[in-house]
Design an enzyme around this catalytic site. Structure first.
Site, PDB file in Angstrom:
ATOM      1  CG  HIS A 218      91.230  57.546  -4.370  1.00 20.47           C
ATOM      2  ND1 HIS A 218      90.327  57.869  -4.988  1.00 20.47           N
ATOM      3  CD2 HIS A 218      91.649  56.453  -4.603  1.00 20.47           C
ATOM      4  CE1 HIS A 218      89.934  57.079  -5.971  1.00 20.47           C
ATOM      5  NE2 HIS A 218      90.979  55.994  -5.750  1.00 20.47           N
TER       6      HIS A 218
HETATM    7  C1  UD1 Z   1      92.917  51.092  -4.195  1.00 14.38           C
HETATM    8  C2  UD1 Z   1      93.351  50.983  -5.884  1.00 14.38           C
HETATM    9  C3  UD1 Z   1      92.677  52.196  -6.793  1.00 14.38           C
HETATM   10  C4  UD1 Z   1      91.040  52.437  -6.501  1.00 14.38           C
HETATM   11  C5  UD1 Z   1      91.012  52.536  -4.754  1.00 14.38           C
HETATM   12  C6  UD1 Z   1      89.799  52.685  -4.582  1.00 14.38           C
HETATM   13  C7  UD1 Z   1      95.075  49.400  -6.300  1.00 14.38           C
HETATM   14  C8  UD1 Z   1      96.599  49.462  -6.622  1.00 14.38           C
HETATM   15  N1  UD1 Z   1      94.577  50.935  -6.136  1.00 14.38           N
HETATM   16  O1  UD1 Z   1      93.723  52.451  -4.176  1.00 14.38           O
HETATM   17  O2  UD1 Z   1      92.884  51.645  -8.020  1.00 14.38           O
HETATM   18  O3  UD1 Z   1      90.858  53.483  -7.038  1.00 14.38           O
HETATM   19  O4  UD1 Z   1      91.673  51.556  -3.946  1.00 14.38           O
HETATM   20  O5  UD1 Z   1      89.509  53.207  -3.170  1.00 14.38           O
HETATM   21  O6  UD1 Z   1      94.506  48.502  -5.946  1.00 14.38           O
HETATM   22  N2  UD1 Z   1      93.708  52.270   3.950  1.00 14.38           N
HETATM   23  C9  UD1 Z   1      93.295  52.262   5.223  1.00 14.38           C
HETATM   24  N3  UD1 Z   1      92.040  51.603   5.469  1.00 14.38           N
HETATM   25  C10 UD1 Z   1      91.365  50.553   4.484  1.00 14.38           C
HETATM   26  C11 UD1 Z   1      92.259  50.664   3.207  1.00 14.38           C
HETATM   27  C12 UD1 Z   1      93.216  51.424   2.994  1.00 14.38           C
HETATM   28  O7  UD1 Z   1      93.704  53.035   6.115  1.00 14.38           O
HETATM   29  O8  UD1 Z   1      90.551  50.210   4.669  1.00 14.38           O
HETATM   30  C13 UD1 Z   1      94.950  53.038   3.812  1.00 14.38           C
HETATM   31  C14 UD1 Z   1      96.326  52.296   4.179  1.00 14.38           C
HETATM   32  O9  UD1 Z   1      97.208  53.376   4.671  1.00 14.38           O
HETATM   33  C15 UD1 Z   1      96.901  52.175   2.850  1.00 14.38           C
HETATM   34  C16 UD1 Z   1      96.315  53.192   1.730  1.00 14.38           C
HETATM   35  O10 UD1 Z   1      94.986  53.506   2.422  1.00 14.38           O
HETATM   36  O11 UD1 Z   1      98.407  51.742   2.482  1.00 14.38           O
HETATM   37  C17 UD1 Z   1      95.970  52.713   0.361  1.00 14.38           C
HETATM   38  O12 UD1 Z   1      95.374  51.489   0.212  1.00 14.38           O
HETATM   39  P1  UD1 Z   1      95.522  50.496  -0.860  1.00 14.38           P
HETATM   40  O13 UD1 Z   1      94.152  49.454  -0.918  1.00 14.38           O
HETATM   41  O14 UD1 Z   1      96.687  50.037  -1.080  1.00 14.38           O
HETATM   42  O15 UD1 Z   1      95.185  51.627  -2.194  1.00 14.38           O
HETATM   43  P2  UD1 Z   1      94.164  52.590  -2.529  1.00 14.38           P
HETATM   44  O16 UD1 Z   1      94.808  53.998  -2.718  1.00 14.38           O
HETATM   45  O17 UD1 Z   1      92.908  52.425  -1.335  1.00 14.38           O
HETATM   46  N1  UDP Z   2      82.157  56.240  -2.530  1.00 12.27           N
HETATM   47  C1  UDP Z   2      81.703  56.099  -1.185  1.00 12.27           C
HETATM   48  N2  UDP Z   2      82.011  56.806  -0.282  1.00 12.27           N
HETATM   49  C2  UDP Z   2      83.257  57.660  -0.502  1.00 12.27           C
HETATM   50  C3  UDP Z   2      83.638  57.913  -1.548  1.00 12.27           C
HETATM   51  C4  UDP Z   2      83.244  56.945  -2.636  1.00 12.27           C
HETATM   52  O1  UDP Z   2      80.783  55.214  -1.269  1.00 12.27           O
HETATM   53  O2  UDP Z   2      83.293  58.224   0.655  1.00 12.27           O
HETATM   54  C5  UDP Z   2      81.901  55.405  -3.590  1.00 12.27           C
HETATM   55  C6  UDP Z   2      81.470  56.153  -4.907  1.00 12.27           C
HETATM   56  O3  UDP Z   2      80.221  56.557  -4.933  1.00 12.27           O
HETATM   57  C7  UDP Z   2      81.813  55.051  -6.025  1.00 12.27           C
HETATM   58  C8  UDP Z   2      82.990  54.679  -5.346  1.00 12.27           C
HETATM   59  O4  UDP Z   2      83.008  54.673  -4.030  1.00 12.27           O
HETATM   60  O5  UDP Z   2      80.846  54.440  -5.985  1.00 12.27           O
HETATM   61  C9  UDP Z   2      84.380  55.023  -6.014  1.00 12.27           C
HETATM   62  O6  UDP Z   2      85.420  54.261  -5.598  1.00 12.27           O
HETATM   63  P1  UDP Z   2      86.607  55.110  -5.146  1.00 12.27           P
HETATM   64  O7  UDP Z   2      86.693  56.603  -5.360  1.00 12.27           O
HETATM   65  O8  UDP Z   2      87.445  54.705  -3.915  1.00 12.27           O
HETATM   66  O9  UDP Z   2      87.700  54.494  -6.317  1.00 12.27           O
HETATM   67  P2  UDP Z   2      87.784  54.354  -7.910  1.00 12.27           P
HETATM   68  O10 UDP Z   2      86.559  54.391  -8.444  1.00 12.27           O
HETATM   69  O11 UDP Z   2      88.488  55.519  -8.364  1.00 12.27           O
HETATM   70  O12 UDP Z   2      88.600  53.146  -8.087  1.00 12.27           O
END
Ligand code: UD1
Ligand code: UDP
Length: 379
Positions: A218
């Protein structure tokens, strides 16, 4: 004592479960926790599922900021958090990790002099092109109590000039660094047994007694760069000739696979019978998958560590990691978004499966330790 906890992204919601559980179990009379959900993640399978499953109290506030550019999203959160802090007048604000929700909480709180507690302090990738690196540096340097899960985190803070043997009272100008273990280790231990009885994802996916690789992708550096995304997915397609791959797909990646993957790779991916692409799973399901997987392949910070907690080898789809210890002990390999390196790492772990996973993430009671320090510091 009153604390305001900020959550927003999936991993923060999960982390918050450990602190809320420790408050409920040990400090219900001493600590009042107000939970603020920024709404950064909002799909049911990225947010609500964790409240339903992990016993986290419903948020007292939800800012519903949703998705937007970094500036817009952070600004909306900052404004909302500032209003809540002014109204609630907490003793501390608690911030997790390194997302935009963390940054917004740090900026809002520091300017109106609410002391910040940063959980997961000191971690560094030394790569400032990552939005998370900016967020965590700003948050650390605005914090009063910094809880670092690892010794490497403490060393990073030392290098950045944080005092190590200072005396209270602790303030933003006299911050206190603690080495405390990892709050997610607390959660993984706590929920591992529950996961064993409460989910049937392994049988649902037909994976009983079947070796499989668990993969997650991601990071924006991987999803937004077509070359990197294609390299990662080409490697997955190649690996799927040898082993089933389970890929719970983050919504960001689901969106960008449509535009950033070459047509041929996309076609191969969706036709590969050994690649099971599924929607994001719950935390209990994720634990079950991690425990049964042969190997984990990920660019997630949290999933890298959980692979280690459950003693699984991990291929990291990044050029560097904040969790340096898991690479130094030989249990994870940095393969970046490089098809040949990913395949080579897989072969390495097939030939030499790691067996020694030293205790580097504490004793599973990081949350209790943190709460004790908060209570002491608030006296
Ligand atoms: C964010 C965090 C990242 C973390 C990740 C965990 C920042 C800068 N990044 O990244 O550090 O590792 O969360 O998962 O804060 N979207 C949906 N539904 C949702 C949420 C997001 O469709 O419920 C889609 C949207 O298109 C959105 C994209 O995902 O634009 C990215 O979401 P965003 O929260 O901006 O960043 P992440 O890549 O999720
Ligand atoms: N996780 C989850 N379901 C998923 C993918 C990840 O519950 O489908 C959990 C995972 O076990 C971990 C956390 O989400 O505890 C990690 O989140 P993510 O990978 O989104 O973000 P990061 O840790 O890189 O910020």
């Amino acid at each position: 004592m009153k604390i305001v906890t900020i959550i927003g992204a999936r991993p923060q919601i999960i982390k918050a479960a450990a602190l809320s559980r420790a408050i409920k179990t040990h400090y219900a009379n001493e600590i009042q926790e107000i939970i603020v959900h920024t709404g950064q993640h909002y799909d049911d399978n990225m947010s609500q599922v964790f409240f339903d499953e992990l016993g986290i109290p419903s948020p007292d506030y939800n800012l519903h900021v949703g998705s937007a550019s970094h500036g817009v999203q952070t600004a909306r959160m900052t404004e909302g958090i500032e209003d809540i802090l002014i109204k609630e007048q907490p003793d501390f604000i608690v911030l997790y990790g390194d997302t935009n929700s963390t940054l917004a909480g740090a900026v809002a709180a520091a300017k109106i002099h609410v002391p910040i507690v940063h959980i997961e302090a000191g971690l560094r990738s030394f790569n400032k092109s990552m939005p998370e690196e900016i967020n965590r540096i700003v948050c650390d340097h605005c914090s009063t109590l910094l809880f670092s899960p690892t010794q490497a985190g403490v060393e990073n803070l030392k290098r950045e000039g944080f005092p190590m043997d200072n005396e209270p009272p602790f303030t933003i100008d006299n911050p206190k660094v603690y080495h405390c273990g990892d709050i997610m280790y607390d959660n993984s231990l706590h929920f591992a047994e529950v996961a064993a009885t409460k989910t049937n994802i392994i049988s649902q996916l037909g994976l009983e007694n079947k070796p499989f690789v668990l993969a997650t992708v991601h990071r924006n550096a991987n999803t937004d760069e077509p070359m990197r995304l294609n390299a990662i997915f080409s490697a997955l397609i190649e690996l799927s000739k040898e082993c089933v791959i389970v890929l719970p797909l983050h919504p960001r990646t689901a969106k960008l696979l449509k535009t950033n993957l070459e047509d041929r790779t996309r076609e191969q991916l969706f036709n590969a019978s050994n690649i099971k692409i599924i929607p994001p799973v719950s935390f209990l399901e994720m634990i079950a998958l991690e425990r049964h997987a042969r190997l984990v392949l990920t660019d997630s910070g949290g999933v890298q560590k959980e692979a280690y907690f459950f003693k699984k080898p991990c291929i990291i789809l990044r050029p560097e990691t904040e969790w340096v210890e898991i690479v130094q002990t030989g249990n994870a390999i940095l393969a970046d978004a490089d098809e040949a390196r990913i395949i080579a790492a897989w072969k390495h772990f097939e030939t030499y499966p790691p067996t020694d996973f030293p205790d580097i993430f504490g004793n599973g009671q990081a949350a209790e330790f943190m709460l004790e320090q908060l209570l002491k510091a608030s006296l």
